[in-house]
Design a protein around this motif. Structure first.
Motif, PDB file in Angstrom:
ATOM      1  N   LEU A 265      -1.407  33.546  40.703  1.00 59.43           N
ATOM      2  CA  LEU A 265      -1.219  34.372  39.505  1.00 59.43           C
ATOM      3  C   LEU A 265      -2.414  35.288  39.274  1.00 59.43           C
ATOM      4  N   LEU A 266      -3.610  34.802  39.551  1.00 56.11           N
ATOM      5  CA  LEU A 266      -4.794  35.667  39.464  1.00 56.11           C
ATOM      6  C   LEU A 266      -4.661  36.838  40.437  1.00 56.11           C
ATOM      7  N   ASN A 267      -4.227  36.543  41.653  1.00 56.97           N
ATOM      8  CA  ASN A 267      -4.052  37.611  42.647  1.00 56.97           C
ATOM      9  C   ASN A 267      -3.006  38.620  42.178  1.00 56.97           C
ATOM     10  N   ALA A 268      -1.891  38.124  41.653  1.00 55.03           N
ATOM     11  CA  ALA A 268      -0.803  39.013  41.237  1.00 55.03           C
ATOM     12  C   ALA A 268      -1.195  39.891  40.063  1.00 55.03           C
ATOM     13  N   CYS A 269      -2.118  39.400  39.231  1.00 56.65           N
ATOM     14  CA  CYS A 269      -2.523  40.154  38.030  1.00 56.65           C
ATOM     15  C   CYS A 269      -3.855  40.874  38.225  1.00 56.65           C
ATOM     16  N   GLY A 270      -4.442  40.770  39.406  1.00 57.53           N
ATOM     17  CA  GLY A 270      -5.698  41.460  39.680  1.00 57.53           C
ATOM     18  C   GLY A 270      -6.879  40.895  38.925  1.00 57.53           C
ATOM     19  N   ALA A 271      -6.902  39.582  38.746  1.00 60.55           N
ATOM     20  CA  ALA A 271      -7.985  38.935  38.009  1.00 60.55           C
ATOM     21  C   ALA A 271      -8.714  37.950  38.907  1.00 60.55           C
ATOM     22  N   GLY A 272      -9.905  37.508  38.461  1.00 63.43           N
ATOM     23  CA  GLY A 272     -10.698  36.546  39.217  1.00 63.43           C
ATOM     24  C   GLY A 272     -10.835  35.237  38.463  1.00 63.43           C
ATOM     25  N   TRP A 273     -11.552  34.289  39.084  1.00 59.78           N
ATOM     26  CA  TRP A 273     -11.688  32.959  38.486  1.00 59.78           C
ATOM     27  C   TRP A 273     -12.516  32.956  37.212  1.00 59.78           C
ATOM     28  N   ASP A 274     -13.223  34.056  36.929  1.00 61.11           N
ATOM     29  CA  ASP A 274     -13.931  34.122  35.647  1.00 61.11           C
ATOM     30  C   ASP A 274     -12.957  34.187  34.474  1.00 61.11           C
ATOM     31  N   ALA A 275     -11.666  34.416  34.757  1.00 58.95           N
ATOM     32  CA  ALA A 275     -10.653  34.427  33.695  1.00 58.95           C
ATOM     33  C   ALA A 275     -10.069  33.040  33.438  1.00 58.95           C
ATOM     34  N   VAL A 276     -10.556  32.026  34.163  1.00 53.58           N
ATOM     35  CA  VAL A 276     -10.018  30.673  34.034  1.00 53.58           C
ATOM     36  C   VAL A 276     -10.977  29.796  33.248  1.00 53.58           C
ATOM     37  N   THR A 277     -10.445  29.090  32.266  1.00 52.66           N
ATOM     38  CA  THR A 277     -11.224  28.127  31.492  1.00 52.66           C
ATOM     39  C   THR A 277     -10.713  26.725  31.796  1.00 52.66           C
ATOM     40  N   GLN A 278     -11.622  25.866  32.260  1.00 50.62           N
ATOM     41  CA  GLN A 278     -11.244  24.480  32.528  1.00 50.62           C
ATOM     42  C   GLN A 278     -11.152  23.738  31.197  1.00 50.62           C
ATOM     43  N   TYR A 301      24.199  24.488  49.027  1.00 50.49           N
ATOM     44  CA  TYR A 301      23.100  25.133  48.297  1.00 50.49           C
ATOM     45  C   TYR A 301      21.985  25.556  49.245  1.00 50.49           C
ATOM     46  N   ARG A 302      21.534  26.807  49.076  1.00 48.74           N
ATOM     47  CA  ARG A 302      20.408  27.336  49.837  1.00 48.74           C
ATOM     48  C   ARG A 302      19.566  28.219  48.912  1.00 48.74           C
ATOM     49  N   PRO A 303      18.349  27.817  48.541  1.00 44.53           N
ATOM     50  CA  PRO A 303      17.501  28.718  47.761  1.00 44.53           C
ATOM     51  C   PRO A 303      17.108  29.932  48.574  1.00 44.53           C
ATOM     52  N   VAL A 304      17.067  31.104  47.947  1.00 45.78           N
ATOM     53  CA  VAL A 304      16.861  32.337  48.715  1.00 45.78           C
ATOM     54  C   VAL A 304      15.675  33.173  48.230  1.00 45.78           C
ATOM     55  N   VAL A 305      15.056  32.851  47.108  1.00 44.50           N
ATOM     56  CA  VAL A 305      13.981  33.691  46.570  1.00 44.50           C
ATOM     57  C   VAL A 305      12.630  33.150  47.028  1.00 44.50           C
ATOM     58  N   PRO A 306      11.911  33.875  47.897  1.00 48.85           N
ATOM     59  CA  PRO A 306      10.579  33.432  48.326  1.00 48.85           C
ATOM     60  C   PRO A 306       9.611  33.425  47.143  1.00 48.85           C
ATOM     61  N   LEU A 307       8.676  32.482  47.146  1.00 45.97           N
ATOM     62  CA  LEU A 307       7.784  32.319  46.001  1.00 45.97           C
ATOM     63  C   LEU A 307       6.970  33.579  45.699  1.00 45.97           C
ATOM     64  N   GLU A 308       6.311  34.136  46.697  1.00 42.85           N
ATOM     65  CA  GLU A 308       5.423  35.273  46.400  1.00 42.85           C
ATOM     66  C   GLU A 308       6.213  36.476  45.903  1.00 42.85           C
ATOM     67  N   ALA A 309       7.387  36.729  46.469  1.00 45.51           N
ATOM     68  CA  ALA A 309       8.212  37.835  45.987  1.00 45.51           C
ATOM     69  C   ALA A 309       8.713  37.545  44.577  1.00 45.51           C
ATOM     70  N   GLY A 310       9.106  36.296  44.327  1.00 57.14           N
ATOM     71  CA  GLY A 310       9.586  35.931  43.003  1.00 57.14           C
ATOM     72  C   GLY A 310       8.502  36.043  41.955  1.00 57.14           C
ATOM     73  N   LEU A 311       7.279  35.613  42.304  1.00 53.10           N
ATOM     74  CA  LEU A 311       6.166  35.734  41.357  1.00 53.10           C
ATOM     75  C   LEU A 311       5.816  37.194  41.098  1.00 53.10           C
ATOM     76  N   ALA A 312       5.827  38.005  42.142  1.00 53.66           N
ATOM     77  CA  ALA A 312       5.500  39.431  41.976  1.00 53.66           C
ATOM     78  C   ALA A 312       6.496  40.101  41.038  1.00 53.66           C
ATOM     79  N   ALA A 313       7.787  39.813  41.225  1.00 51.19           N
ATOM     80  CA  ALA A 313       8.807  40.402  40.358  1.00 51.19           C
ATOM     81  C   ALA A 313       8.688  39.880  38.935  1.00 51.19           C
ATOM     82  N   THR A 314       8.297  38.625  38.788  1.00 50.11           N
ATOM     83  CA  THR A 314       8.124  38.041  37.457  1.00 50.11           C
ATOM     84  C   THR A 314       6.970  38.710  36.728  1.00 50.11           C
ATOM     85  N   VAL A 315       5.838  38.869  37.408  1.00 51.78           N
ATOM     86  CA  VAL A 315       4.687  39.546  36.797  1.00 51.78           C
ATOM     87  C   VAL A 315       5.064  40.967  36.403  1.00 51.78           C
ATOM     88  N   GLU A 316       5.803  41.644  37.266  1.00 49.22           N
ATOM     89  CA  GLU A 316       6.216  43.013  36.963  1.00 49.22           C
ATOM     90  C   GLU A 316       7.097  43.060  35.719  1.00 49.22           C
TER      91      GLU A 316
END
Length: 349
Positions: A265-278, A301-316
């Motif tokens: 999610l950091l990669n998809a949103c262009g952020a780094g680990w400094d945005a994460v609070t433990q 049943y066969r799932p068809v949506v790859p994770l990275e593509a699905g996450l990218a579309a979700t962020v968009e």
């Protein structure tokens, strides 16, 4: 499966979808409306914090769609609606784990008594199909291996306990009364229009605002992430071809630790680990969920949506629709922009 539960496959008719203005329910409703053999789809939703008419969007363009605002604990309303439909797909539930710590009674009332109310109406009116939608959380944590549909139910938190109880109530209605019930249990869903209290939309919307995101504990908790479109396809498959009295696990997404998910999610949103609070881990945070889904795979049943593509579309989607989530960040119960609706003929206003 008992003899009295046997029913032919469901190949058309009218479907009542409870909780259809929620995240998964709204995606499933729009998928069902795309099927030519479905005569009518009616959504019954109480429009609590997670249900919004705007989630249904283009469903309102379809003449075969109706929306009714109401609660599944309203026995008279439930009876009236079930009597006019051939099948019920039951999503309506209190579903947020953290809320269940403080509102256990509400979760029991909606998830268990509400399910019982629907099943009683289904029994009286001899529906052709009843699909009860549940969760992998009913199996509890697994240190290794995967839970199949015969695994014991060991829920850890009030939410999961209420869902496990409702699963058993639903299955008992098939065994005792012949209600043609199937139960689906899915892994963690993600996709567009999910309420921003869930981890993926919470992190995405925080990052889009330039805020930090909270990572619980050491981030080593493992979940299987499944796109909502794949889960919806699995539920439709069970509606049409599932065997009454049976449980179907719906998984097949990608297993990730929360730390791995955070990195994506950091990669998809262009952020780094400094945005994460433990932050400290939440109570009873199960370490690992994992399900075997060979049974529904055999059904086709066969799932068809790859994770990275699905996450990218979700962020968009969240990037393009701040009007849909910004009010909920300010106030989880804030109303979203209204869209046109066709009121129930006996419940105007």
């Amino acid at each position: 499966m008992t003899e009295q539960c046997k029913q032919p496959e469901f190949s058309g008719g009218s479907v009542l979808v409870t909780g259809g203005a929620g995240f998964i329910g709204s995606h499933f409703t729009k998928r069902l409306l795309a099927a030519d053999d479905i005569a009518r789809v009616t959504v019954l939703d109480a429009l609590t914090y997670a249900g919004h008419r705007a989630n249904l969007g283009e469903a309102y363009l379809c003449e075969r769609f109706d929306f009714v605002e109401g609660n599944i604990l309203d026995a008279a309303l439930v009876d009236e609606l079930v009597a006019r439909h051939d099948a019920v797909v039951h999503f309506a539930a209190e579903s947020h784990v953290d809320r269940s710590f403080l509102q256990g009674g509400t979760f029991l009332a909606t998830n268990v008594l509400g399910t019982h109310t629907l099943l009683e109406a289904a029994r009286r009116h001899a529906v052709r199909r009843f699909v009860h939608v549940s969760t992998d959380e009913v199996y509890g944590p697994l240190a290794s291996g995967r839970a199949d549909e015969h695994a014991p139910l060991r829920p850890s938190v009030p939410y999961a306990a209420s869902k496990a109880a409702s699963d058993l109530v639903a299955l008992s209605a098939c065994q005792t009364y012949g209600v043609p019930v199937c139960v689906t249990r899915s892994s963690n869903n993600y996709g567009p229009a999910q309420h921003p209290e869930k981890i993926i939309p919470l992190f995405v919307t925080n990052l889009l605002k330039g805020a930090t995101v909270p990572l619980h504990g050491d981030g080593g908790h493992v979940r299987n992430w499944l796109h909502v479109a794949d889960n919806s396809a699995g539920i439709e498959l069970v509606l049409r071809h599932g065997t009454p009295g049976e449980v179907y696990n719906i998984a097949g997404g990608t297993d990730l630790t929360n730390r791995q998910l955070t990195q994506l999610l950091l990669n998809a949103c262009g952020a780094g680990w400094d945005a994460v609070t433990q932050v400290p881990d939440r109570p009873a945070n199960d370490r690992r969920y994992a399900m075997d889904w060979a049974k529904i795979h055999r059904l086709g049943y066969r799932p068809v949506v790859p994770l990275e593509a699905g996450l990218a579309a979700t962020v968009e989607w969240y990037r393009d629709h701040p009007d849909r989530w910004a009010p909920l960040k300010r106030n989880p119960r804030a109303p979203l922009p209204r869209v046109g609706l066709r009121p129930h003929p006996q419940r105007q206003g």
